[in-house]
Design a protein around this motif. Structure first.
Motif, PDB file in Angstrom:
ATOM      1  N   SER A 135     -14.208  -1.185 -28.276  1.00 48.64           N
ATOM      2  CA  SER A 135     -14.240   0.022 -29.466  1.00 48.64           C
ATOM      3  C   SER A 135     -12.928   0.783 -29.473  1.00 48.64           C
ATOM      4  CB  SER A 135     -15.420   0.913 -28.997  1.00 48.64           C
ATOM      5  OG  SER A 135     -16.656   0.314 -28.990  1.00 48.64           O
ATOM      6  N   VAL A 136     -12.690   1.341 -30.417  1.00 47.01           N
ATOM      7  CA  VAL A 136     -11.160   2.040 -30.441  1.00 47.01           C
ATOM      8  C   VAL A 136     -11.446   3.416 -30.224  1.00 47.01           C
ATOM      9  CG1 VAL A 136     -10.393   0.691 -32.411  1.00 47.01           C
ATOM     10  CG2 VAL A 136     -11.541   2.629 -32.957  1.00 47.01           C
ATOM     11  N   GLY A 137     -10.368   4.173 -29.845  1.00 46.89           N
ATOM     12  CA  GLY A 137     -10.408   5.545 -29.467  1.00 46.89           C
ATOM     13  C   GLY A 137     -10.307   5.910 -27.907  1.00 46.89           C
ATOM     14  N   TYR A 138     -10.249   4.858 -27.175  1.00 49.00           N
ATOM     15  CA  TYR A 138     -10.565   5.204 -25.828  1.00 49.00           C
ATOM     16  C   TYR A 138      -9.474   4.559 -24.948  1.00 49.00           C
ATOM     17  CZ  TYR A 138     -15.160   6.334 -27.464  1.00 49.00           C
ATOM     18  OH  TYR A 138     -16.343   6.734 -28.141  1.00 49.00           O
ATOM     19  N   GLY A 139      -8.264   4.115 -25.738  1.00 51.59           N
ATOM     20  CA  GLY A 139      -7.206   3.535 -24.895  1.00 51.59           C
ATOM     21  C   GLY A 139      -6.995   2.063 -24.957  1.00 51.59           C
ATOM     22  N   PRO A 140      -5.986   1.433 -24.909  1.00 50.57           N
ATOM     23  CA  PRO A 140      -5.833   0.152 -25.103  1.00 50.57           C
ATOM     24  C   PRO A 140      -6.501  -0.914 -24.103  1.00 50.57           C
ATOM     25  CG  PRO A 140      -3.738   0.985 -24.294  1.00 50.57           C
ATOM     26  CD  PRO A 140      -4.813   2.085 -24.550  1.00 50.57           C
ATOM     27  N   ALA A 141      -6.738  -0.371 -22.742  1.00 49.30           N
ATOM     28  CA  ALA A 141      -7.319  -0.968 -21.765  1.00 49.30           C
ATOM     29  C   ALA A 141      -8.762  -1.190 -22.275  1.00 49.30           C
ATOM     30  CB  ALA A 141      -7.219  -0.759 -20.498  1.00 49.30           C
ATOM     31  N   PHE A 142      -9.357  -0.393 -22.822  1.00 46.70           N
ATOM     32  CA  PHE A 142     -10.703  -0.502 -23.412  1.00 46.70           C
ATOM     33  C   PHE A 142     -11.141  -1.308 -24.594  1.00 46.70           C
ATOM     34  CE2 PHE A 142     -14.763   1.312 -24.857  1.00 46.70           C
ATOM     35  CZ  PHE A 142     -15.633   1.273 -23.857  1.00 46.70           C
ATOM     36  N   GLN A 143      -9.906  -1.151 -25.366  1.00 49.32           N
ATOM     37  CA  GLN A 143     -10.069  -1.797 -26.847  1.00 49.32           C
ATOM     38  C   GLN A 143      -9.580  -3.080 -26.409  1.00 49.32           C
ATOM     39  OE1 GLN A 143      -7.613  -0.096 -29.633  1.00 49.32           O
ATOM     40  NE2 GLN A 143      -8.079  -1.866 -31.196  1.00 49.32           N
ATOM     41  N   PHE A 144      -8.895  -3.498 -25.648  1.00 45.81           N
ATOM     42  CA  PHE A 144      -8.291  -4.820 -25.533  1.00 45.81           C
ATOM     43  C   PHE A 144      -8.706  -5.462 -24.264  1.00 45.81           C
ATOM     44  CE2 PHE A 144      -5.410  -2.768 -28.379  1.00 45.81           C
ATOM     45  CZ  PHE A 144      -5.503  -3.172 -29.433  1.00 45.81           C
ATOM     46  N   ALA A 145      -9.971  -5.478 -23.779  1.00 47.96           N
ATOM     47  CA  ALA A 145     -10.660  -5.872 -22.553  1.00 47.96           C
ATOM     48  C   ALA A 145     -10.391  -7.241 -22.437  1.00 47.96           C
ATOM     49  CB  ALA A 145     -11.987  -5.505 -22.682  1.00 47.96           C
ATOM     50  N   ASP A 146     -10.209  -7.689 -21.151  1.00 45.19           N
ATOM     51  CA  ASP A 146     -10.184  -9.154 -20.782  1.00 45.19           C
ATOM     52  C   ASP A 146     -11.376 -10.003 -21.173  1.00 45.19           C
ATOM     53  OD1 ASP A 146      -7.222  -9.186 -20.447  1.00 45.19           O
ATOM     54  OD2 ASP A 146      -7.462  -8.740 -18.432  1.00 45.19           O
ATOM     55  N   THR A 147     -11.303 -11.113 -21.020  1.00 41.48           N
ATOM     56  CA  THR A 147     -12.581 -11.928 -20.980  1.00 41.48           C
ATOM     57  C   THR A 147     -13.627 -11.270 -21.927  1.00 41.48           C
ATOM     58  OG1 THR A 147     -13.594 -10.791 -19.007  1.00 41.48           O
ATOM     59  CG2 THR A 147     -11.997 -12.684 -18.763  1.00 41.48           C
ATOM     60  N   ALA A 148     -13.209 -10.916 -23.214  1.00 43.69           N
ATOM     61  CA  ALA A 148     -14.482 -10.098 -24.086  1.00 43.69           C
ATOM     62  C   ALA A 148     -14.681 -11.181 -25.122  1.00 43.69           C
ATOM     63  CB  ALA A 148     -13.868  -8.883 -24.730  1.00 43.69           C
TER      64      ALA A 148
END
Length: 735
Positions: free
Chosen positions: A538-551
């Protein structure tokens, strides 16, 4: 005859919804409940634009599926309908544009602009019309009147002289008079697909993207001379943007398709750069010999992932020879400017802070940017949107709106006096509003279009919550709590689609998610506690959350947040832990299916709308041949990729799936293949799992027909009332 056929289709859909569900005892309506028809009756506004002359605005209202264009002008801004459509026929209205004098509105009617593939080559026909559906460009007087057909096509742009419209049809660009007085004619011939036309400021030249498959060029067409291409290469060039004087062109360059295969399980962001072409530099001997310089690059590793953001890079020229663009270079999607791009200057961050800039527009003098962001003085503003103003040459933003509302789609009137925007809050559904650019209080318009029985006063106010997944990642959500009823209530987890989305503490700015918000309010009115989850991606919470590994197909890491939501509800003292359901659409349907397959011990029932159930088809079949010869990927890499993709798929969890499910899908879905639902239901029935179904013939991914939304949400609520309302209350949470 057509109206009779529409009634027949509605009856068939209603019967399908009723027949596919088991008979239920009549349920007493809770005191604060209302009907699905009432909660979905809001007149959804979209496509807000401002005229380039005077002080006029236009937008579309979707009123129970009847889509029309409305317009208003200063000083009173009294809305008036300017198109004559009267049916819920599933025909979109998109690509609104004023003529330069503000007297005409051009628009597109038809199509499915939210899809990612063309279907079977014809536009969608969800209403079952016996006439072939079309995507057409129309014009209508801004004062109202009979629309005039310009031609079949899409993506229109009005010429600066106001008399011509360029648009795309059959991989070519066509031009026609704005009044439809003459048939459209192809503008030129060029190999490949000609796309994204943009007129020069003087109207003498048309820039376009010439898509050649694995590469693309920026082309320039002027009558009576050969087509010119700007710095043609093996790269993919796109997003041409003229400077205000027409002397320069900014555009985006990315690598062409090809190269050694990259590790399938590793996230890879391709580099990009913004180039500037001097359009007066070409010589007579080589028409393509423009001088081109690099203004901005995506950097080395890690590559700036802004192109994966829903708002994109947002290229546009401002006053003082400033170029604006979006970037993640400081950690969030933010607005940057660079003066005299290509001259060696460094980009200036205009919007510092731990928040996301999403939508933006320039003031008529091009000296200020009006944008919205999930920022503000209230910590809960992280799940809202407010409007801000910032000069193009200084990092001094000021807030235009604050409070508990949500504001988006800003547009500034040509006189520079007024910001028009769309707004909502927890109870008030989306509606247009106005605000003096100099400051003041917003004023909503078009309130009379909201039905008198819309249940605004009976809606709950969701609250911001957070919880941690098993790997320690903090997820976020909005909790809808009904009043009264049982001390331990049944609960439902809602999972949004798309991945890069964010649900809000009020009515959403996208129609499909506004409908979902209404559905969650309806479930709350029926006595359910509802938790809407913003999971990683999801957007809005920072790149580490938005571009999570192994998703996704690389491991479904985002499912950990969905399971954490279920566990969070189980631990609440006002929730019966044995009566927790889950629902979602698209990627939300995928995560719903994963939840029911992997954790039927937590999720007792679910509604899966057009979800992805098998990730294997997404694995590039070319990888097999490459792996066999060792070209950049080994056979072991490929086997591991297939294994992870399968284990990330709901079909891999059918063996442990016990909870009942309702599957809902339109069979003309152009985003998720309908076969995904056909295949899953066969597997579930073979396993003996209760798998109800509701099929929407000829409708698409985010149903175009309002009555299909009503049918689907009604069926969902009935299913949860059958499967969760009657279950015994558990004494304590299961672990």
């Amino acid at each position: 005859m057509r109206s009779a056929k529409l009634r027949m289709v509605a009856l068939v859909l209603t019967f399908a919804a009723t027949w596919s569900l088991r008979p239920q005892a009549a349920l007493q309506t809770p005191p604060r409940s209302f009907t699905v028809d009432q909660i979905l009756s809001f007149p959804s506004p979209e496509n807000l634009i401002a005229s380039p002359a005077g002080a006029s605005i236009a937008w579309t209202f979707n009123e129970r599926g009847v889509r029309n264009i409305y317009a208003a002008e200063a000083p009173g801004f009294e809305p008036r309908r300017i198109t004559p459509y009267t049916e819920d026929d599933g025909q979109e209205l998109t690509h609104l544009a004023f003529s330069p004098d503000g007297k005409t509105v051009v628009y597109v009617r038809g199509g499915d602009h939210g899809s990612n593939r063309p279907g079977d080559g014809v536009p969608p026909d969800p209403s079952g019309s016996p006439n072939p559906p079309k995507i057409q460009v129309w014009s209508v007087p801004a004062t109202g009147g009979a629309p005039k057909l310009i031609g079949e096509g899409d993506a229109p742009v009005v010429a600066p002289d106001g008399g011509r419209v360029a648009f795309v049809k059959d991989r070519r660009i066509w031009i026609a008079p704005i009044d439809g007085s003459k048939p459209a004619q192809p503008a030129f011939f060029a190999r490949g697909a000609s796309e994204s036309p943009v007129w020069s400021p003087d109207g003498r030249t048309l820039a376009f993207v010439s898509n050649r498959g694995d590469h693309s060029f920026i082309g320039l067409f002027s009558p009576d001379r050969p087509i010119r291409f700007i710095a043609p290469s093996t790269s993919r060039d796109s997003l041409p943007a003229w400077s205000s004087d027409g002397r320069k062109m900014a555009f985006l360059r990315q690598p062409g398709n090809g190269g050694a295969p990259r590790p399938p399980l590793a996230r890879t962001d391709l580099p990009w750069m913004i180039l500037i072409a001097d359009l007066e530099s070409a010589n007579s001997e080589n028409r393509n010999s423009f001088s081109v310089v690099t203004a901005v690059t995506s950097g080395d590793k890690p590559v700036d992932p802004i192109l994966q953001n829903p708002g994109g890079i947002g290229l546009r020229w401002a006053a003082g020879d400033y170029l604006l663009f979006m970037s993640y270079r400081d950690g969030f999607p933010h607005l940057y400017s660079i003066q005299h791009p290509g001259a060696g200057g460094r980009p200036m961050l205009l919007t510092p802070g731990a928040f996301m800039v999403e939508q933006l527009t320039l003031t008529p003098d091009r000296r200020f940017v009006i944008y919205n962001a999930n920022a503000g003085p209230d910590p809960s503003d992280i799940d809202r949107r407010h409007l801000f103003k910032v000069p193009v040459n200084a990092a001094t933003p000021t807030a235009l709106t604050t409070g508990t509302g949500i504001e988006w789609s800003p547009a500034v009137t040509a006189d520079g006096q007024t910001v028009a925007f769309l707004t909502s809050d927890a109870q008030r559904a989306p509606i247009p509003a106005l605000l003096p650019l100099s400051g003041g209080s917003p004023r909503a318009i078009g309130r009379d279009r909201t039905p008198s029985d819309f249940p605004a006063a009976r809606l709950v106010t969701p609250e911001l919550v957070s919880f941690r997944a098993g790997d320690g990642v903090e997820a976020h959500g909005q909790l809808f709590k009904p009043s009264g009823g049982e001390s331990r209530k049944p609960a439902i987890v809602y999972v949004h689609g798309g991945g890069p989305r964010q649900m809000l503490l009020g009515w959403h700015y996208r129609w499909e998610y506004a409908n979902d918000y209404g559905a969650n309010q309806y479930l709350a009115s029926r006595g359910f506690i509802v938790l809407s989850v913003d999971y990683r991606l999801s957007v809005g919470y920072g790149p580490a959350f938005q571009f999570a590994d192994t998703a996704g197909a690389r491991g479904a890491a985002e499912y950990r947040d969905i399971l954490a939501a279920g566990r969070y509800l189980q631990a609440r003292t006002d929730v019966d832990p044995a009566r927790i359901g889950i629902w979602g659409a698209s990627l939300g349907g995928y995560l719903t299916a994963l939840a029911l397959g992997r954790n039927s011990d937590v999720f007792a029932a679910g509604v899966d709308m057009h979800g992805v159930h098998d990730r294997l088809p997404a694995v590039n079949p070319e990888l097999l041949a490459r792996a066999m010869v060792g070209d950049g990927i080994t056979e072991s890499d490929l086997r591991q990729t297939l294994k992870v993709a399968y284990e990330s798929s709901p079909i891999s969890a059918v063996a442990t799936w016990k909870s009942p499910v309702l599957l809902i899908h339109g069979d003309d879905d152009r985003t998720v293949n309908f076969h995904q639902t056909v295949d899953l239901r066969r597997r579930l029935l073979d396993k003996g799992v209760r798998a109800e179904e509701l099929v929407l013939p000829d409708d698409v991914h985010d149903a175009l027909l309002w009555r299909n939304w009503k049918t689907s949400i009604t069926a969902m609520a009935q299913f949860f009332e059958q499967t969760l309302q009657a279950r015994p209350v558990a004494a304590s949470p299961r672990r």
